[in-house]
Scaffold this motif. Structure first.
Motif, PDB file in Angstrom:
ATOM      1  N   LYS A  82       0.829  -1.206   0.000  1.00 22.43           N
ATOM      2  CA  LYS A  82       0.000   0.000   0.000  1.00 22.43           C
ATOM      3  C   LYS A  82       0.864   1.257   0.000  1.00 22.43           C
ATOM      4  CE  LYS A  82      -2.675  -0.560   3.577  1.00 22.43           C
ATOM      5  NZ  LYS A  82      -3.714  -0.239   4.562  1.00 22.43           N
ATOM      6  N   TYR A  86       0.767   4.401  -2.604  1.00 28.57           N
ATOM      7  CA  TYR A  86       0.405   5.750  -2.164  1.00 28.57           C
ATOM      8  C   TYR A  86       1.539   6.739  -2.429  1.00 28.57           C
ATOM      9  CZ  TYR A  86      -4.169   4.884  -0.178  1.00 28.57           C
ATOM     10  OH  TYR A  86      -5.511   4.607  -0.039  1.00 28.57           O
ATOM     11  N   PHE A 110      -0.101   9.940   5.744  1.00 27.25           N
ATOM     12  CA  PHE A 110       1.245   9.980   5.172  1.00 27.25           C
ATOM     13  C   PHE A 110       2.103  11.043   5.833  1.00 27.25           C
ATOM     14  CE2 PHE A 110       4.464  11.464   2.190  1.00 27.25           C
ATOM     15  CZ  PHE A 110       5.057  10.267   1.794  1.00 27.25           C
ATOM     16  N   ASP A 129      -5.765   5.855   3.457  1.00 30.98           N
ATOM     17  CA  ASP A 129      -6.154   6.834   2.450  1.00 30.98           C
ATOM     18  C   ASP A 129      -5.162   7.985   2.436  1.00 30.98           C
ATOM     19  OD1 ASP A 129      -6.830   8.368   4.712  1.00 30.98           O
ATOM     20  OD2 ASP A 129      -8.891   7.650   4.664  1.00 30.98           O
ATOM     21  N   LEU A 130      -5.290   8.808   1.417  1.00 33.60           N
ATOM     22  CA  LEU A 130      -4.492  10.023   1.311  1.00 33.60           C
ATOM     23  C   LEU A 130      -5.382  11.185   1.703  1.00 33.60           C
ATOM     24  CD1 LEU A 130      -1.980  11.620   0.398  1.00 33.60           C
ATOM     25  CD2 LEU A 130      -2.952  11.630  -1.912  1.00 33.60           C
ATOM     26  N   LEU A 200      -7.179   2.685  -3.878  1.00 30.34           N
ATOM     27  CA  LEU A 200      -6.522   3.915  -3.454  1.00 30.34           C
ATOM     28  C   LEU A 200      -7.656   4.863  -3.094  1.00 30.34           C
ATOM     29  CD1 LEU A 200      -3.690   4.521  -6.091  1.00 30.34           C
ATOM     30  CD2 LEU A 200      -3.417   3.798  -3.706  1.00 30.34           C
TER      31      LEU A 200
END
Length: 343
Positions: A82, A86, A110, A129-130, A200
């Motif tokens: 992952k 990302y 992140f 998630d972002l 994503l």
């Protein structure tokens, strides 16, 4: 308190002393340890990789059943996959956001991993998630960056391995009642052999929780917050914008408060507490405390900060509350249900 949960609270400190390690070892050695409670706890609190990191590096794997070790290793390897995907998304998206002159900042997952957890292992802080922070006026343009790359508003089904698109009505409803728009999702191949598919996910936030929506609060201007952003570069040369050290803490604390008190529910997530604890520890000698206090007073955030600092202090045996807030501030009666729950 169940011994299993007591152990997880110690694990979540991450920076452990000899007494902490001895405590973890003594609990792991117990014959009647309920591994279903441990597994449920580390997955619920998103500290699977922290737990694996701690027990492996302190040579405690011998006390753990093989099926649990296999689950820990599988999650660790999946997290690495992952992370790789990302990183690629961040590289591509930040270039496009810059080209379109959209002021943004990466928040939560992140960014938190890059600032706080990298010194241990970049894989240790899990995220799914972002999280992107932009002003409301730039929402449409920011959303286009991802829509043009194949993302859609919806939810990913693990069972069908497909993205279920959400209705326009629900997209509007979420935006009107939240601090973010409906998450954007894209199905990708996570592995070279085509056996592992996954999503994503991008969450685009346009304000800090409660910013301007609670009439008791002064609005927290997203534009003002974004003016504090700084360009960061990680060890791989990935460049991205992040909020400054003060507003990053504000965001983390609001995020914890929202998830813990939303809809009248009483619930906790250890990885959110761990984020705040490590952040306070990391920046303790790097920031001007008077500036932080001024921000708290300006936006009337004493209650939200009290809530987060109280539970960080009781969980990790710290004393951030007395350093950051006035000693007369006390909301223990209002949140006694949460306090009793956490005990």
């Amino acid at each position: 308190m169940q011994k299993e949960i007591e152990m997880l609270k110690v694990v979540a400190k991450l920076d452990l002393n000899d007494n902490d390690i001895e405590k973890i070892e003594s609990i792991l050695k117990e014959k009647n340890l309920d591994w279903s409670v441990v597994l449920q706890g580390i997955f619920k609190h998103k500290i699977v990789n922290i737990f694996f990191f701690i027990v492996k590096n302190n040579r405690l794997l011998e006390y753990i059943p093989n099926y649990v070790i296999k689950a820990l290793i599988s999650n660790w390897e999946y997290s690495k996959i992952k992370m790789k995907n990302y990183k690629k998304l961040i590289k591509d998206a930040t270039v496009k956001l810059n080209e379109r002159n959209i002021p943004y900042a990466l928040i939560k997952g992140f960014d938190t991993n890059d600032k706080l957890y990298f010194e241990y292992d970049e894989n240790i802080r899990e995220f799914n998630d972002l999280d992107l922070f932009v002003s409301e006026e730039n929402l449409t343009e920011a959303e286009k960056v991802f829509i043009e790359d194949g993302f859609v508003a919806g939810d990913y089904s693990l069972a069908s391995e497909n993205v279920d698109k959400v209705s326009r009505y629900n997209q509007i409803r979420i935006k009107m009642g939240s601090h973010q728009i409906y998450n954007l999702v894209k199905k990708i191949n996570f592995s070279d052999d085509g056996m592992i598919y996954g999503p994503l996910i991008v969450d685009i936030n346009f304000e800090v929780y409660l910013g301007g929506k609670d009439k008791k609060q002064n609005p927290i201007s997203t534009k003002d917050m974004l003016e504090t952003r700084k360009l960061r570069e990680n060890y791989e040369g990935i460049k991205y914008y992040s909020l400054d050290e003060y507003y990053t803490l504000v965001q983390l604390i609001y995020h914890f408060y929202r998830e813990t008190t939303e809809d009248g529910e009483v619930d906790f997530n250890l990885h959110n507490l761990c984020d705040i604890h490590l952040y306070l520890k990391h920046y303790a000698d790097k920031w001007n405390l008077s500036i932080l206090k001024e921000i708290i007073m300006k936006h009337k955030m004493e209650e939200v900060f009290w809530f987060a600092l109280y539970f960080v202090d009781v969980t990790f045996e710290t004393s951030y509350m007395e350093v950051i807030l006035d000693k007369d501030i006390d909301y223990s009666e209002k949140y006694k249900q949460h306090i009793e729950f956490w005990k």
